[in-house]
Structure formats: structure tokens, C-alpha cells
Write a protein that holds these residues in place. Structure first.
Motif, PDB file in Angstrom:
ATOM      1  N   LEU A   1      -0.957  53.663 -51.180  1.00 46.28           N
ATOM      2  CA  LEU A   1      -2.030  53.708 -50.180  1.00 46.28           C
ATOM      3  C   LEU A   1      -3.184  54.561 -50.675  1.00 46.28           C
ATOM      4  N   GLY A   2      -2.863  55.699 -51.294  1.00 42.41           N
ATOM      5  CA  GLY A   2      -3.909  56.575 -51.812  1.00 42.41           C
ATOM      6  C   GLY A   2      -4.730  55.936 -52.911  1.00 42.41           C
ATOM      7  N   GLY A   3      -4.111  55.056 -53.694  1.00 37.08           N
ATOM      8  CA  GLY A   3      -4.843  54.341 -54.726  1.00 37.08           C
ATOM      9  C   GLY A   3      -5.806  53.328 -54.134  1.00 37.08           C
ATOM     10  N   PHE A   4      -5.315  52.527 -53.186  1.00 37.93           N
ATOM     11  CA  PHE A   4      -6.185  51.568 -52.503  1.00 37.93           C
ATOM     12  C   PHE A   4      -7.381  52.278 -51.871  1.00 37.93           C
TER      13      PHE A   4
ATOM     14  N   GLU B   1      -3.625  62.557 -35.715  1.00 39.02           N
ATOM     15  CA  GLU B   1      -4.969  62.001 -35.810  1.00 39.02           C
ATOM     16  C   GLU B   1      -4.887  60.486 -35.991  1.00 39.02           C
ATOM     17  N   GLN B   2      -5.887  59.793 -35.492  1.00 38.14           N
ATOM     18  CA  GLN B   2      -5.911  58.344 -35.642  1.00 38.14           C
ATOM     19  C   GLN B   2      -6.218  57.969 -37.089  1.00 38.14           C
ATOM     20  N   PHE B   3      -5.433  57.026 -37.631  1.00 33.96           N
ATOM     21  CA  PHE B   3      -5.698  56.546 -38.987  1.00 33.96           C
ATOM     22  C   PHE B   3      -6.650  55.372 -38.918  1.00 33.96           C
ATOM     23  N   THR B   4      -7.764  55.483 -39.608  1.00 35.30           N
ATOM     24  CA  THR B   4      -8.673  54.365 -39.822  1.00 35.30           C
ATOM     25  C   THR B   4      -9.132  54.421 -41.277  1.00 35.30           C
ATOM     26  N   ILE B   5      -9.600  53.314 -41.778  1.00 31.42           N
ATOM     27  CA  ILE B   5     -10.097  53.290 -43.159  1.00 31.42           C
ATOM     28  C   ILE B   5     -11.307  54.211 -43.282  1.00 31.42           C
ATOM     29  N   GLU B   6     -12.160  54.198 -42.278  1.00 31.52           N
ATOM     30  CA  GLU B   6     -13.358  55.046 -42.315  1.00 31.52           C
ATOM     31  C   GLU B   6     -12.979  56.526 -42.335  1.00 31.52           C
TER      32      GLU B   6
ATOM     33  N   ALA C   1      -5.964  54.739 -60.182  1.00 32.67           N
ATOM     34  CA  ALA C   1      -5.334  54.041 -59.062  1.00 32.67           C
ATOM     35  C   ALA C   1      -3.942  53.600 -59.493  1.00 32.67           C
ATOM     36  N   ALA C   2      -2.932  54.254 -58.959  1.00 31.83           N
ATOM     37  CA  ALA C   2      -1.555  54.015 -59.381  1.00 31.83           C
ATOM     38  C   ALA C   2      -0.782  53.236 -58.322  1.00 31.83           C
ATOM     39  N   SER C   3       0.082  52.355 -58.772  1.00 31.90           N
ATOM     40  CA  SER C   3       1.008  51.635 -57.897  1.00 31.90           C
ATOM     41  C   SER C   3       0.295  50.871 -56.792  1.00 31.90           C
ATOM     42  N   CYS C   4      -0.812  50.237 -57.136  1.00 28.85           N
ATOM     43  CA  CYS C   4      -1.573  49.511 -56.109  1.00 28.85           C
ATOM     44  C   CYS C   4      -2.293  48.299 -56.683  1.00 28.85           C
ATOM     45  N   SER C   5      -1.638  47.578 -57.590  1.00 25.38           N
ATOM     46  CA  SER C   5      -2.264  46.408 -58.193  1.00 25.38           C
ATOM     47  C   SER C   5      -1.759  45.123 -57.555  1.00 25.38           C
ATOM     48  N   VAL C   6      -1.861  45.073 -56.231  1.00 25.11           N
ATOM     49  CA  VAL C   6      -1.549  43.863 -55.474  1.00 25.11           C
ATOM     50  C   VAL C   6      -2.387  43.915 -54.197  1.00 25.11           C
ATOM     51  N   ARG C   7      -2.927  42.785 -53.790  1.00 27.07           N
ATOM     52  CA  ARG C   7      -3.773  42.783 -52.598  1.00 27.07           C
ATOM     53  C   ARG C   7      -2.938  42.977 -51.335  1.00 27.07           C
ATOM     54  N   PRO C   8      -3.379  43.870 -50.440  1.00 26.77           N
ATOM     55  CA  PRO C   8      -2.613  44.160 -49.216  1.00 26.77           C
ATOM     56  C   PRO C   8      -2.853  43.109 -48.137  1.00 26.77           C
ATOM     57  N   ARG C   9      -2.266  41.959 -48.337  1.00 25.98           N
ATOM     58  CA  ARG C   9      -2.454  40.876 -47.374  1.00 25.98           C
ATOM     59  C   ARG C   9      -1.360  39.837 -47.528  1.00 25.98           C
ATOM     60  N   GLY C  10      -1.377  38.829 -46.669  1.00 24.08           N
ATOM     61  CA  GLY C  10      -0.426  37.735 -46.785  1.00 24.08           C
ATOM     62  C   GLY C  10       0.994  38.126 -46.428  1.00 24.08           C
TER      63      GLY C  10
ATOM     64  N   ALA D   1      -1.611  52.021 -40.005  1.00 28.29           N
ATOM     65  CA  ALA D   1      -2.145  52.067 -41.365  1.00 28.29           C
ATOM     66  C   ALA D   1      -2.040  50.699 -42.041  1.00 28.29           C
ATOM     67  N   LEU D   2      -0.906  50.042 -41.883  1.00 27.03           N
ATOM     68  CA  LEU D   2      -0.736  48.725 -42.483  1.00 27.03           C
ATOM     69  C   LEU D   2      -1.699  47.714 -41.875  1.00 27.03           C
ATOM     70  N   ARG D   3      -1.883  47.785 -40.571  1.00 27.76           N
ATOM     71  CA  ARG D   3      -2.843  46.882 -39.924  1.00 27.76           C
ATOM     72  C   ARG D   3      -4.257  47.120 -40.452  1.00 27.76           C
ATOM     73  N   ALA D   4      -4.611  48.380 -40.604  1.00 29.63           N
ATOM     74  CA  ALA D   4      -5.947  48.715 -41.099  1.00 29.63           C
ATOM     75  C   ALA D   4      -6.150  48.218 -42.520  1.00 29.63           C
ATOM     76  N   MET D   5      -5.089  48.272 -43.335  1.00 27.43           N
ATOM     77  CA  MET D   5      -5.200  47.874 -44.740  1.00 27.43           C
ATOM     78  C   MET D   5      -5.474  46.387 -44.911  1.00 27.43           C
ATOM     79  N   ALA D   6      -5.219  45.592 -43.884  1.00 30.35           N
ATOM     80  CA  ALA D   6      -5.470  44.156 -43.980  1.00 30.35           C
ATOM     81  C   ALA D   6      -6.947  43.852 -44.203  1.00 30.35           C
ATOM     82  N   ALA D   7      -7.816  44.797 -43.841  1.00 29.26           N
ATOM     83  CA  ALA D   7      -9.257  44.601 -44.004  1.00 29.26           C
ATOM     84  C   ALA D   7      -9.767  45.083 -45.356  1.00 29.26           C
ATOM     85  N   VAL D   8      -8.900  45.667 -46.161  1.00 31.87           N
ATOM     86  CA  VAL D   8      -9.301  46.219 -47.456  1.00 31.87           C
ATOM     87  C   VAL D   8      -9.194  45.153 -48.548  1.00 31.87           C
ATOM     88  N   ASP D   9     -10.229  45.050 -49.358  1.00 37.49           N
ATOM     89  CA  ASP D   9     -10.260  44.089 -50.470  1.00 37.49           C
ATOM     90  C   ASP D   9     -10.441  44.856 -51.775  1.00 37.49           C
ATOM     91  N   PRO D  10      -9.342  45.244 -52.435  1.00 45.13           N
ATOM     92  CA  PRO D  10      -9.464  46.075 -53.637  1.00 45.13           C
ATOM     93  C   PRO D  10     -10.190  45.382 -54.787  1.00 45.13           C
TER      94      PRO D  10
END
Length: 235
Positions: free
Chosen positions: A76-79, A47-52, A97-106, A158-167
Motif C-alpha cells: 500500500l505504501g508503494g502504491f 482517522e478516516q483513510f482517504t487517498i487524499e 516502490a516495493a511489492s506493488c507491481s500489480v494494478r489494484p483492481r479487478g 482502504a481497499l475500496r479507496a485503492m480502486a480509484a488508484v491507477d499506478p
């Protein structure tokens, strides 16, 4: 008091199997629980992975529980649990939310993307390297749970999609308790204080003697943490 039910959301390229040991302990502790597969992972490989689509998977999983529950996600599940909780019309009772206290960018995200592209070029997509490292770091049993159905092909999308997420923006929209759980050996906690300040009703929990996959290093501690939040949420 009966604990609230919990929904378990796995990390990238793994599946619901990564929760096996934690689920065994939650069952003993009397915490109703369900683990789901995200799009492109586990039973939903192909299946296609998208944030939606990931948000919808969490929405459907939560709807299948008996009433409102607690969303529990790692990496990823925490984000994604935070991203879902900030938007759903049916808010959870709480979020862990475990193991996800860093912004997925940069640079960190670019580094992971570069590694994913590199492994994608290997004949086995990096499975041999992944399995060897997992056994070395986590032990044979935990590695087997984590890698039961590894979806290497989902890494890049999945990593590309996460660039649009702002936790941080997501945290600011969540009105229920949010517990940030980070292992002391995990590099994904470098912004934990920033994340804690962004949360409306946040709490930071550090788990010693564990790395990024807390559920493998400290399954008993993690299960008891989930139980505590599930009891708080049930009040």
C-alpha cells in the motif's frame, strides 16, 4: 557522499513499526530516515483513510526531512508513494516502490475485499488468524513488528479507496528515478514488466528468497537497496 534522506511508508493495516529492523540497518549504513503512519493506521488509528489524506501524510513527512528526499513504500505504501509523487509540487529525489507491481483492481481486489469483509465479522476481526500466519511466514520477531498495532478496521475503506488508484498513469507522470523492488516469491509482481514500461525513468530490482513483506524476509538486502538509491539520488 552523504545519502539522501528517505521517508518510509508502510503497508495496509500495519504501521511505522514494520520498518524497525530496516531502520536499524539504515542507521548503521548512515542513511537518514523517517517512518510515518498513514491515516487510519498506527498512531493515527481512528482517522478516516482517504487517498487524499494519505498523500498529505506523505507530503508532510517529506517536508519534515532535511530537504528533498527519497520516498520508500511497500505494498500500500508503494502504491501511495507513486500516487503522491505524480501529484506533489515538491517532487522527491527518487521513489522506491516495493511489492506493488500489480494494478489494484479487478478480481484480485474483489478477493481481498471479500476476505476483509469476512474477517470483519469475526469477534477479533481476524487477529488470531493474522498473528498465527504472520509468525509462521515471517517469524516471531518480524511478525511482532508488523502486527504491533494492526488496524483491521481500515482494511475495507482502504481497499475500496485503492480502486480509484491507477499506478500506471502515476508512473507515467513521475520524472524522477523509480525503482520497482519485487520479491521472487511475491504474487504482487505479476505486472512488473508493464509497470517498468510505464515508468519514465524506471528500474526493476528482484529480491530472491523473499515474499510480499520483503522487509521481514530480507531486511539487510532491502536496507542496502535503499542505501544505493539514496546515494544515487544525492548525486
Amino acid at each position: 557522499m552523504k545519502p539522501a534522506p528517505v521517508l518510509l511508508v508502510h503497508g495496509i493495516r500495519s504501521s511505522c513499526s514494520m520498518w524497525r529492523t530496516v531502520q536499524e540497518r539504515l542507521d548503521v549504513l548512515g542513511v537518514p530516515n523517517k517512518a510515518i503512519d498513514l491515516p487510519g493506521h498506527g498512531s493515527r488509528r481512528g482517522e478516516q483513510f482517504t487517498i487524499e489524506a494519505a498523500r498529505q501524510a506523505i507530503e508532510d513527512g517529506m517536508a519534515s526531512l532535511d530537504g528533498r528526499g527519497v520516498a520508500v513504500g511497500l505494498s500500500l505504501g508503494g502504491f501511495l508513494s507513486l500516487n503522491w509523487a505524480a501529484r506533489t509540487r515538491h517532487p522527491p529525489l527518487a521513489v522506491l516502490a516495493a511489492s506493488c507491481s500489480v494494478r489494484p483492481r479487478g478480481l484480485p481486489l474483489l478477493g481481498y475485499l471479500g476476505a476483509a469483509h469476512l474477517f470483519a465479522r469475526l469477534p477479533d476481526e481476524g487477529k488470531a488468524v493474522n498473528d498465527a500466519v504472520a509468525r509462521l511466514v515471517l517469524g516471531a520477531e518480524a511478525a511482532a513488528d508488523l502486527n504491533a498495532d494492526v488496524a483491521f478496521e481500515v482494511m475495507v475503506p482502504a481497499l475500496r479507496a485503492m480502486a480509484a488508484v491507477d499506478p500506471l498513469a502515476d508512473l507515467a507522470q513521475i520524472d524522477v528515478p523509480v525503482w520497482l523492488a519485487n520479491a521472487t516469491w511475491d504474487h504482487f509482481r505479476v505486472e512488473e514488466q508493464t509497470f517498468l514500461r510505464a515508468a519514465r525513468c524506471g528500474r526493476l530490482v528482484r529480491i530472491p528468497h523473499a515474499g510480499h513483506i520483503i522487509t521481514a524476509h530480507q531486511p539487510e538486502v532491502f536496507a542496502r537497496l535503499v542505501q544505493r538509491l539514496a546515494l544515487v539520488a544525492a548525486r
